[in-house]
Scaffold this active site. Structure first.
Site, mmCIF file in Angstrom:
data_model
loop_
_atom_site.group_PDB
_atom_site.id
_atom_site.type_symbol
_atom_site.label_atom_id
_atom_site.label_comp_id
_atom_site.label_asym_id
_atom_site.label_seq_id
_atom_site.Cartn_x
_atom_site.Cartn_y
_atom_site.Cartn_z
ATOM 1 N N LYS A 560 45.463 14.347 64.290
ATOM 2 C CA LYS A 560 45.904 15.751 64.198
ATOM 3 C C LYS A 560 47.128 15.762 63.299
ATOM 4 O O LYS A 560 47.645 14.702 62.960
ATOM 5 C CB LYS A 560 46.270 16.293 65.582
ATOM 6 C CG LYS A 560 47.219 15.361 66.378
ATOM 7 C CD LYS A 560 47.430 15.842 67.813
ATOM 8 C CE LYS A 560 46.327 15.471 68.767
ATOM 9 N NZ LYS A 560 45.533 16.592 69.245
ATOM 10 N N ARG A 561 47.592 16.952 62.897
ATOM 11 C CA ARG A 561 48.815 16.990 62.121
ATOM 12 C C ARG A 561 49.950 16.312 62.879
ATOM 13 O O ARG A 561 49.976 16.319 64.115
ATOM 14 C CB ARG A 561 49.192 18.448 61.800
ATOM 15 C CG ARG A 561 48.390 19.045 60.679
ATOM 16 C CD ARG A 561 48.636 18.352 59.350
ATOM 17 N NE ARG A 561 49.936 18.704 58.817
ATOM 18 C CZ ARG A 561 50.119 19.448 57.731
ATOM 19 N NH1 ARG A 561 49.103 19.902 57.039
ATOM 20 N NH2 ARG A 561 51.344 19.712 57.309
#
Ligand code: 26W
Length: 833
Positions: A560-561
């Site tokens: 994920k970011r």
């Protein structure tokens, strides 16, 4: 029929091969002998595209011919991923193309690898938009996605000495075979200038006289928005919808004036200025930069899209029918300038009275919020807005005046009025775009049950008190076409055999798997699929990243970011603790569950702490790799440049899905859904859609840990002191001390100083408070993993019970609760019959 093969007759490998060679020879002008792999890919893509076009024409003529209502999805981001395999799946041509290419001595899989994915988004919000347009097309809903054709998408991430370095994503360098440009349909978009009293005749309105509330906007400069169409094929339907992305081009007038003055350089500079608007995707995720260019981007695509929509939905028809013909969905606040733009079109250009225009506007717009972080709520300074869009600022002021007056009328006190004002006064006068969106929309939704509740209770509390019926929830979803059918062919085949093929369009049919969860044969098949997916991943990471990984290990994946609230740091502390315990002799390496911890994450280029955490992950990875005691037991893999293409390989190989954000911070998450649907078990907090995942898969099949949102809130209120957690937990203290000692930075204690001191003194997202609970949950994971039968049963139940997370279900919810736009299946228009 000439050399164009009749695409109506079902294509055969030989007719398809002919089309492919036609494209290569006559469209690309390249011979078979000299063709590069890219040429071959482009020819293939174009051959496949031919088979989409017919359905697209049918869709357009069906939708435009009737009086159907259509959804205009306004989104600054679409994180599409590769197109070829999805287009083949939708057209049913995968095997035909494979055979055709085989016959020519070419490999479909190798050509597919040539495609550079269009990374026109940052993360969850952009990928959600891509899943939604897939579902809308599959469900035959008339819909257009509107957005920006960024020349450079999300940056390519590389690591230099373990630190992130960004490279430009030149995804259009060799052109894109999927786009169809229409320069002849360019729309002019104005910026700057001033407003004045409308001229008595002619100028103000379409039909002559200015409307009662009209002003005349005289822009200072203009650019052209050129539409590029992308075809969005539905699965198992004739329907093909449109994604329309706008590209900026200097207007002729803009250039000519300067050219005529003889200043060639200035003319070219002007062109560059105009074309900068669609040059690059802002890589900031959750921290608005407040930059003028970003506001230009937002207005640019919104103005072009509204002009397009009105022409498309109404033609010469009656503006009063607008809310019956089109519904706009605002994907977060990025397109919210559409609300004053619609008012400007109705009041200034079409001469409607203010109240009538406001009624039509409010009935046509809806707003989805995708965040809970206060710093992610966009505001635009009045100063900048007034300079760039003077008429829009006037309109916003009037919207606000009337809104605040109505508040006062209904007994609102001044405190409440100030809190709810669309204009904030401090620290500078600025427009709160989320408030403007809420006031100007019929419905406001959050993206998971908990998120929508927190919107009502906290972020937009005053508004939900005022208009309780305006607020609703639509839990996010993911497309099973891309994230199961394409990404996990092994599981797909097993599902087909077990419950039939209907699940691809009706994911609830996966419930049928539950009956097989106890079947040893089925479990074996399921385990074999997971093992094969791990092998596929290991092979990929060996060639892609030079990594050497075992297949017989627990694959523990966090992708994920990179953001502090998502708490990659908590995962790092877990790994460091394991390493520390083995090193100190407290833990026998033989007792460590063999585990590969996979990270994938991009950090916003200006986000210092996030970049430091990336460097720390890479440093810990290298240190562990160098320690023979942990060989085959513990390893970190951090492939650079996590994107949709990599996700499609990583997620199907995962055993454990890390969803460990601080409760109350992750709006929904959608990766969490992809993992569950591919048979990974989740270790997670009660945050975002994790709550719903756990409710559905059952608490026996989910590793829950950590504070709840109210507990985290209360700890914050009480004055959170991370240092006390550090002092009281020897394992935690030792792990942090090890990082601080320089053990992961060649003895340099300063390398990760900023991370350590932040954790000890601030720790805004309470990593230390949840550390012990997380480690305990990881022990439960190890115990469960030691029993392969029980683990497999849980994994099967995760798949069986995740049907709810299909984006088809999300779209159904939007249709029922917000859009009310019936499906309109495309009819063959007989063009080729
Ligand atoms: C530059 C300003 C800015 C502000 C917010 C850029 C991007 C944002 C987005 C709202 C961030 C985002 O992508 N939000 C994510 O949306 C997903 C889809 O709904 C959710 O699953 C994620 O939880 C949420 O973080």
């Amino acid at each position: 029929m000439g050399r164009v093969t009749d695409t109506h007759a079902a294509p055969t490998p030989s007719s398809f091969a002919e089309e492919f060679l036609d494209e290569l020879h006559f469209e690309l002008g390249v011979s078979r002998e000299t063709a590069s792999p890219t040429d071959l890919y482009v020819a293939l893509a174009r051959a496949v595209r031919r088979h989409l076009v017919e359905g697209w024409f049918d869709t357009l003529s069906t939708q435009l011919g009737g009086d159907s209502k259509f959804v205009a999805y306004l989104s600054a981001e679409y994180l599409l991923g590769r197109q070829l395999e999805n287009a083949l799946l939708a057209t049913g041509l995968t095997e035909v193309a494979r055979d055709a290419l085989d016959g020519l001595g070419l490999s479909l899989d190798e050509l597919s690898e040539q495609e550079v994915e269009p990374g026109l988004g940052n993360g969850g919000l952009g990928r959600l938009a891509a899943c939604f347009i897939d579902s809308l097309a599959t469900m035959d809903v008339p819909a257009v996605g509107y957005g920006i054709r960024y020349e450079y998408g999300i940056f390519r991430q590389t690591f230099v000495d373990g630190r992130q370095v960004e490279q430009a994503d030149d995804w259009l360098a060799l052109g894109s075979p999927w786009e169809i440009p229409h320069p002849e349909m360019a729309v002019t978009v104005g910026f700057g200038g001033h407003t004045e009293e409308p001229a008595g005749t002619g100028e103000g309105t379409a039909d002559g006289a200015p409307g009662p509330d009209a002003r005349q906007w005289v822009p200072g400069w203009t650019v052209e928005a050129v539409p590029y169409n992308y075809l969005v094929p539905g699965y198992g339907t004739r329907n093909v919808n449109t994604l329309r992305l706008w590209s900026a081009r200097a207007t002729k007038a803009f250039n000519l004036e300067i050219f005529n003055s003889g200043d060639y350089e200035a003319a070219v500079r002007g062109q560059t200025y105009a074309e900068n608007i669609s040059k690059v995707l802002y890589p900031e995720d959750s921290t608005p930069q407040g930059k003028e260019l970003r506001l230009q981007q937002q207005y640019f695509f919104v103005a072009a899209s509204l002009a397009d929509t009105i022409a498309r939905a109404l033609g010469d028809g009656d503006l009063h029918a607008l809310p019956d013909r089109v519904v706009f969905q605002l994907n977060d606040t990025h397109p919210v300038i559409a609300i004053p733009e619609m008012m400007r079109l109705l009041v200034d250009v079409h001469g409607l009275g203010w109240d009538e225009a406001w009624d039509l506007t409010r009935r046509s717009f809806n707003y989805t919020c995708h965040t809970l972080l206060p710093e992610a709520l966009e505001i635009w300074s009045v100063d900048l807005l007034g300079r760039l869009l003077p008429r829009h600022l006037e309109i916003i002021y009037r919207i606000n005046e009337e809104f605040l007056a109505s508040l006062r009328d209904s007994g609102g006190n001044e405190l409440q009025v100030r809190r709810m004002s669309i204009i904030q006064e401090q620290p500078e006068r600025a427009v709160r775009m989320a408030y403007l969106a809420t006031v100007g929309s019929t419905k406001v939704n959050g993206v998971a049950a908990l998120h929508s509740q927190l919107l009502r209770d906290a972020v937009l509390h005053d508004f939900s008190d005022l208009w309780p019926e305006k607020f609703t929830n639509v839990t996010n979803g993911i497309t099973p076409r891309r994230f199961v059918r394409l990404a996990n062919p092994g599981l797909s085949a097993l599902l087909d055999e077990t419950v039939g093929t209907g699940w691809v369009k009706d994911l609830d049919q996966l419930r049928g798997l539950e009956a097989h969860a106890e079947d040893p044969e089925f479990r074996r098949g399921f385990r074999d699929v997971k093992a094969a997916n791990k092998q596929r991943l290991v092979d990929l990471l060996a060639t892609r990243d030079g990594l050497h990984l075992p297949t017989d290990a627990l694959y523990d994946v966090m992708v994920k970011r990179l953001h502090e609230y998502k708490r990659q740091m908590l995962k790092v502390l877990h790994v460091v603790t394991l390493y520390d315990q083995v090193r100190s002799g407290a833990l026998d390496p033989a007792d460590v569950t063999p585990r590969v911890v996979v990270f994938g994450a991009k950090a916003a280029p200006g986000y210092r702490m996030a970049k430091d955490i990336i460097a720390l992950v890479n440093a810990v990875a290298a240190t562990i790799d160098a320690d023979p005691a942990l060989a085959g037991r513990l390893q970190i893999a951090f492939p650079a440049n996590y994107n949709v293409t990599l996700a499609e390989k990583l997620i199907p190989a995962a055993d454990l899905s890390e969803q460990i954000s601080l409760a109350g911070k992750e709006a929904s998450g959608t990766g969490n859904m992809k993992f569950a649907l591919n048979g990974a078990l989740t270790i997670g907090t009660l945050d975002g859609a994790n709550v719903e995942i756990r409710d559905l898969v059952g608490d026996d099949n989910f590793f829950l840990f950590g504070m709840t949102e109210p507990e985290a809130e209360a700890l914050g209120q009480a004055g959170y002191d991370p240092g006390s957690f550090y002092e009281q937990d020897p394992a935690l203290k030792s792990a942090i001390d090890l990082i601080a000692s320089g053990a992961f930075s060649h003895g340099d204690p300063t390398a990760f100083e900023s991370i350590v001191s932040d954790l000890l003194w601030k720790d805004r997202f309470m990593v230390l408070a949840d550390y012990r609970a997380y480690l305990d949950a990881q022990s439960r994971v190890e115990a469960a993993y030691a029993d392969p039968d029980a683990w497999t049963r849980s994994a099967i139940l995760n798949v069986a019970r995740s049907g709810f997370f299909s984006s088809d279900r999300s779209i159904r919810d939007y249709l029922d609760r917000i859009w009310h736009a019936p499906a309109v299946p495309a009819r063959s228009n007989g063009l080729r019959d």
